[in-house]
Scaffold this motif. Structure first.
Motif, PDB file in Angstrom:
ATOM      1  N   CYS A 157       0.853  -1.188   0.000  1.00  0.00           N
ATOM      2  CA  CYS A 157       0.000   0.000   0.000  1.00  0.00           C
ATOM      3  C   CYS A 157       0.895   1.247   0.000  1.00  0.00           C
ATOM      4  CB  CYS A 157      -0.918   0.016   1.219  1.00  0.00           C
ATOM      5  SG  CYS A 157      -2.112  -1.345   1.257  1.00  0.00           S
ATOM      6  N   THR A 158       0.685   2.118  -0.956  1.00  0.00           N
ATOM      7  CA  THR A 158       1.565   3.270  -1.137  1.00  0.00           C
ATOM      8  C   THR A 158       0.993   4.568  -0.596  1.00  0.00           C
ATOM      9  OG1 THR A 158       0.621   3.636  -3.338  1.00  0.00           O
ATOM     10  CG2 THR A 158       2.618   2.270  -3.197  1.00  0.00           C
ATOM     11  N   HIS A 159      -0.342   4.654  -0.478  1.00  0.00           N
ATOM     12  CA  HIS A 159      -1.014   5.862  -0.031  1.00  0.00           C
ATOM     13  C   HIS A 159      -1.959   5.509   1.105  1.00  0.00           C
ATOM     14  CE1 HIS A 159       0.467   6.902  -3.970  1.00  0.00           C
ATOM     15  NE2 HIS A 159      -0.034   8.114  -3.955  1.00  0.00           N
ATOM     16  N   LEU A 160      -2.169   6.452   2.001  1.00  0.00           N
ATOM     17  CA  LEU A 160      -3.068   6.249   3.142  1.00  0.00           C
ATOM     18  C   LEU A 160      -4.289   7.141   2.976  1.00  0.00           C
ATOM     19  CD1 LEU A 160      -3.345   4.848   5.937  1.00  0.00           C
ATOM     20  CD2 LEU A 160      -2.353   6.918   6.932  1.00  0.00           C
ATOM     21  N   LEU A 161      -5.466   6.527   3.031  1.00  0.00           N
ATOM     22  CA  LEU A 161      -6.729   7.267   2.963  1.00  0.00           C
ATOM     23  C   LEU A 161      -7.376   7.233   4.340  1.00  0.00           C
ATOM     24  CD1 LEU A 161      -9.032   8.743   1.602  1.00  0.00           C
ATOM     25  CD2 LEU A 161      -9.834   6.563   0.670  1.00  0.00           C
ATOM     26  N   LEU A 162      -7.427   8.383   4.995  1.00  0.00           N
ATOM     27  CA  LEU A 162      -7.974   8.491   6.341  1.00  0.00           C
ATOM     28  C   LEU A 162      -9.444   8.848   6.294  1.00  0.00           C
ATOM     29  CD1 LEU A 162      -5.182  10.544   8.166  1.00  0.00           C
ATOM     30  CD2 LEU A 162      -5.917   8.236   8.775  1.00  0.00           C
ATOM     31  N   SER A 163     -10.265   8.138   7.058  1.00  0.00           N
ATOM     32  CA  SER A 163     -11.649   8.566   7.231  1.00  0.00           C
ATOM     33  C   SER A 163     -11.661   9.822   8.105  1.00  0.00           C
ATOM     34  CB  SER A 163     -12.469   7.459   7.888  1.00  0.00           C
ATOM     35  OG  SER A 163     -12.079   7.293   9.234  1.00  0.00           O
ATOM     36  N   PRO A 164     -12.728  10.609   8.048  1.00  0.00           N
ATOM     37  CA  PRO A 164     -12.763  11.848   8.833  1.00  0.00           C
ATOM     38  C   PRO A 164     -12.812  11.568  10.325  1.00  0.00           C
ATOM     39  CG  PRO A 164     -14.910  11.418   7.862  1.00  0.00           C
ATOM     40  CD  PRO A 164     -13.957  10.425   7.254  1.00  0.00           C
ATOM     41  N   PRO A 165     -12.301  12.488  11.124  1.00  0.00           N
ATOM     42  CA  PRO A 165     -12.324  12.291  12.585  1.00  0.00           C
ATOM     43  C   PRO A 165     -13.731  12.419  13.139  1.00  0.00           C
ATOM     44  CG  PRO A 165     -11.489  14.472  12.048  1.00  0.00           C
ATOM     45  CD  PRO A 165     -11.632  13.744  10.744  1.00  0.00           C
ATOM     46  N   GLN A 166     -13.946  11.826  14.271  1.00  0.00           N
ATOM     47  CA  GLN A 166     -15.190  11.999  15.005  1.00  0.00           C
ATOM     48  C   GLN A 166     -15.222  13.404  15.604  1.00  0.00           C
ATOM     49  OE1 GLN A 166     -17.533   9.858  15.015  1.00  0.00           O
ATOM     50  NE2 GLN A 166     -16.643   7.874  14.556  1.00  0.00           N
ATOM     51  N   GLN A 169     -12.375  15.143  18.002  1.00  0.00           N
ATOM     52  CA  GLN A 169     -11.023  14.641  17.822  1.00  0.00           C
ATOM     53  C   GLN A 169     -10.141  15.731  17.211  1.00  0.00           C
ATOM     54  OE1 GLN A 169     -11.804  10.997  15.545  1.00  0.00           O
ATOM     55  NE2 GLN A 169     -10.966   9.822  17.245  1.00  0.00           N
ATOM     56  N   GLY A 170      -8.914  15.789  17.621  1.00  0.00           N
ATOM     57  CA  GLY A 170      -7.996  16.787  17.110  1.00  0.00           C
ATOM     58  C   GLY A 170      -7.034  16.208  16.089  1.00  0.00           C
ATOM     59  N   TRP A 171      -5.996  17.007  15.787  1.00  0.00           N
ATOM     60  CA  TRP A 171      -5.052  16.658  14.739  1.00  0.00           C
ATOM     61  C   TRP A 171      -3.852  15.884  15.269  1.00  0.00           C
ATOM     62  CZ3 TRP A 171      -5.973  17.462   9.633  1.00  0.00           C
ATOM     63  CH2 TRP A 171      -7.018  18.346   9.297  1.00  0.00           C
ATOM     64  N   ALA A 172      -3.805  15.618  16.578  1.00  0.00           N
ATOM     65  CA  ALA A 172      -2.612  14.993  17.147  1.00  0.00           C
ATOM     66  C   ALA A 172      -2.302  13.650  16.498  1.00  0.00           C
ATOM     67  CB  ALA A 172      -2.783  14.821  18.656  1.00  0.00           C
ATOM     68  N   ALA A 173      -3.337  12.898  16.152  1.00  0.00           N
ATOM     69  CA  ALA A 173      -3.105  11.578  15.558  1.00  0.00           C
ATOM     70  C   ALA A 173      -2.342  11.677  14.251  1.00  0.00           C
ATOM     71  CB  ALA A 173      -4.433  10.861  15.349  1.00  0.00           C
ATOM     72  N   LEU A 174      -2.564  12.770  13.514  1.00  0.00           N
ATOM     73  CA  LEU A 174      -1.892  12.913  12.227  1.00  0.00           C
ATOM     74  C   LEU A 174      -0.378  12.968  12.394  1.00  0.00           C
ATOM     75  CD1 LEU A 174      -2.218  13.262   9.181  1.00  0.00           C
ATOM     76  CD2 LEU A 174      -2.432  15.731   9.547  1.00  0.00           C
ATOM     77  N   TRP A 181       4.014   6.439   8.669  1.00  0.00           N
ATOM     78  CA  TRP A 181       3.627   6.254   7.261  1.00  0.00           C
ATOM     79  C   TRP A 181       4.561   7.026   6.340  1.00  0.00           C
ATOM     80  CZ3 TRP A 181       0.501   2.829   5.137  1.00  0.00           C
ATOM     81  CH2 TRP A 181       0.193   2.977   3.783  1.00  0.00           C
ATOM     82  N   ASP A 182       5.167   6.314   5.414  1.00  0.00           N
ATOM     83  CA  ASP A 182       6.086   6.924   4.458  1.00  0.00           C
ATOM     84  C   ASP A 182       5.398   6.979   3.095  1.00  0.00           C
ATOM     85  OD1 ASP A 182       8.263   7.898   3.109  1.00  0.00           O
ATOM     86  OD2 ASP A 182       9.260   5.949   2.944  1.00  0.00           O
ATOM     87  N   GLY A 183       4.571   7.985   2.905  1.00  0.00           N
ATOM     88  CA  GLY A 183       3.852   8.117   1.642  1.00  0.00           C
ATOM     89  C   GLY A 183       2.772   9.157   1.754  1.00  0.00           C
ATOM     90  N   PRO A 184       2.091   9.449   0.634  1.00  0.00           N
ATOM     91  CA  PRO A 184       1.031  10.463   0.645  1.00  0.00           C
ATOM     92  C   PRO A 184      -0.125  10.074   1.562  1.00  0.00           C
ATOM     93  CG  PRO A 184       1.746   9.973  -1.596  1.00  0.00           C
ATOM     94  CD  PRO A 184       2.359   8.936  -0.722  1.00  0.00           C
ATOM     95  N   ILE A 185      -0.746  11.094   2.155  1.00  0.00           N
ATOM     96  CA  ILE A 185      -1.896  10.899   3.044  1.00  0.00           C
ATOM     97  C   ILE A 185      -3.065  11.720   2.519  1.00  0.00           C
ATOM     98  CG2 ILE A 185      -2.776  11.136   5.396  1.00  0.00           C
ATOM     99  CD1 ILE A 185       0.074  10.902   6.405  1.00  0.00           C
ATOM    100  N   VAL A 186      -4.210  11.072   2.388  1.00  0.00           N
ATOM    101  CA  VAL A 186      -5.427  11.676   1.858  1.00  0.00           C
ATOM    102  C   VAL A 186      -6.489  11.632   2.947  1.00  0.00           C
ATOM    103  CG1 VAL A 186      -7.199  11.530   0.047  1.00  0.00           C
ATOM    104  CG2 VAL A 186      -4.818  10.883  -0.470  1.00  0.00           C
ATOM    105  N   LEU A 187      -7.209  12.734   3.130  1.00  0.00           N
ATOM    106  CA  LEU A 187      -8.263  12.810   4.147  1.00  0.00           C
ATOM    107  C   LEU A 187      -9.632  12.776   3.490  1.00  0.00           C
ATOM    108  CD1 LEU A 187      -9.200  13.238   7.072  1.00  0.00           C
ATOM    109  CD2 LEU A 187      -8.957  15.712   6.702  1.00  0.00           C
ATOM    110  N   GLY A 188     -10.485  11.861   3.928  1.00  0.00           N
ATOM    111  CA  GLY A 188     -11.819  11.726   3.373  1.00  0.00           C
ATOM    112  C   GLY A 188     -12.865  12.450   4.192  1.00  0.00           C
TER     113      GLY A 188
END
Length: 315
Positions: A157-166, A169-174, A181-188
């Motif tokens: 898997c080369t890219h990470l697609l994150l579901s939206p936070p509840q 929830q803050g940005w600390a997890a990012l 994660w070594d690759g592009p990150i996409v937020l849904g």
């Protein structure tokens, strides 16, 4: 038709859900509807998409058409990805293995859900050459699982697609995710310009305009109507994908014309999976791509990159 081959099931993708109804259990149907944001979100998305009418053009030679594109460094034969859908074994025993094989055979990107029925390693073994992304639920900052992210990358898997936070929830997890994660990150799950701009400020590589959390609030609207505003605000700063209710090639056309770089489909390929396993997913995807190509021709467009909102009128 020209080859004299009878399709294994309908080529009218608008009828696909009806065709799959009798082979899907009640539990599977509930799961798929919940995954799409609930019945209200499903209806709102369909109404909003259909309100954008395609304008046909005449006297334009489009005998040669090109669907290829590149999204976040991934060369794609068409601007279509298979979005993350969990528990696909509810539709067919082969589940995600069949889906990944079908996607790989067409060169399309498959997004593996964290909540999948089959493991990352099983999918990688079944479709070793297919482009793969990983779909992850937004974790609590105390629950980021580096082992899972490492497994996903080891499985190709080369890219990470994150579901939206509840809510809350803050940005600390990012920050913690980026540490692994070594690759592009996409937020849904984005539906508002301000949230898209926050994604830019936090260094996300892409966003998905979708009402993934639509079932969590009343009065949900059709997400396609938010796409042009978001694309105008942040397009070019990150990749803008659309993932809310696209079922047909004409829906993909509409999404591209309104600013999406690519479109994620979900429930339609699972309906194909339910009807005929890997062959069903492949048939559904080939039908969608053919429909997109035909629609481009009708609209007088040789390449989807040439599309803009002038190809549509709003009813």
């Amino acid at each position: 038709m020209s080859a004299g081959t009878e399709p294994i099931f309908t080529t009218n993708l608008s009828d696909l859900e009806v065709a799959a109804h009798d082979v899907l259990s009640a539990g599977a149907r509930r799961h798929l509807r919940a995954w799409a944001g609930g019945a209200a979100a499903e209806r709102a998305n369909a109404r909003a998409l259909h309100a954008w009418r395609i304008v046909p053009r005449m006297f334009i030679d489009r005998s040669e058409r090109d669907l290829t594109t590149t999204v976040l460094g991934v060369e794609m034969p068409a601007p279509v990805l298979l979005g993350p859908v969990g528990r696909q074994a509810l539709a067919h025993p082969d589940g995600e293995v069949a889906t990944a094989r079908a996607a790989s055979g067409l060169g399309l990107t498959y997004v593996h859900s964290e909540r999948a029925s089959r493991s990352l390693e099983e999918v990688a073994a079944a479709a070793p050459d297919g482009p793969r992304w990983f779909g992850l639920d937004w974790p609590d900052e105390r629950d980021v699982d580096p082992v899972l992210l490492t497994r996903a990358q080891a499985a190709g898997c080369t890219h990470l697609l994150l579901s939206p936070p509840q809510p809350g929830q803050g940005w600390a997890a990012l920050r913690d995710i980026r540490g692994t994660w070594d690759g592009p990150i996409v937020l849904g799950g984005l539906q508002h310009v301000s949230d898209a701009r926050r994604a830019v400020r936090h260094g996300l590589d892409g966003i998905v305009v979708s009402n993934e959390r639509g079932r969590r609030r009343p009065g949900v609207g059709g997400t396609i109507d938010a796409l042009p505003r978001i694309a105008d605000a942040v397009g070019g700063k990150l990749a803008v994908l659309f993932g809310a209710g696209a079922r047909t090639g004409t829906d993909v056309f509409r999404s591209l014309a309104l600013g999406a770089d690519a479109v994620l489909v979900g429930r339609p390929y699972v309906h194909g999976l339910a009807l005929a396993g890997e062959d069903g997913v492949r048939h559904m995807l080939r039908t969608l791509l053919a429909e997109l190509e035909i629609t481009l021709s009708i609209a007088g467009v040789g390449h989807h990159r040439d599309l803009d909102a002038s190809a549509l009128v709003h009813a």
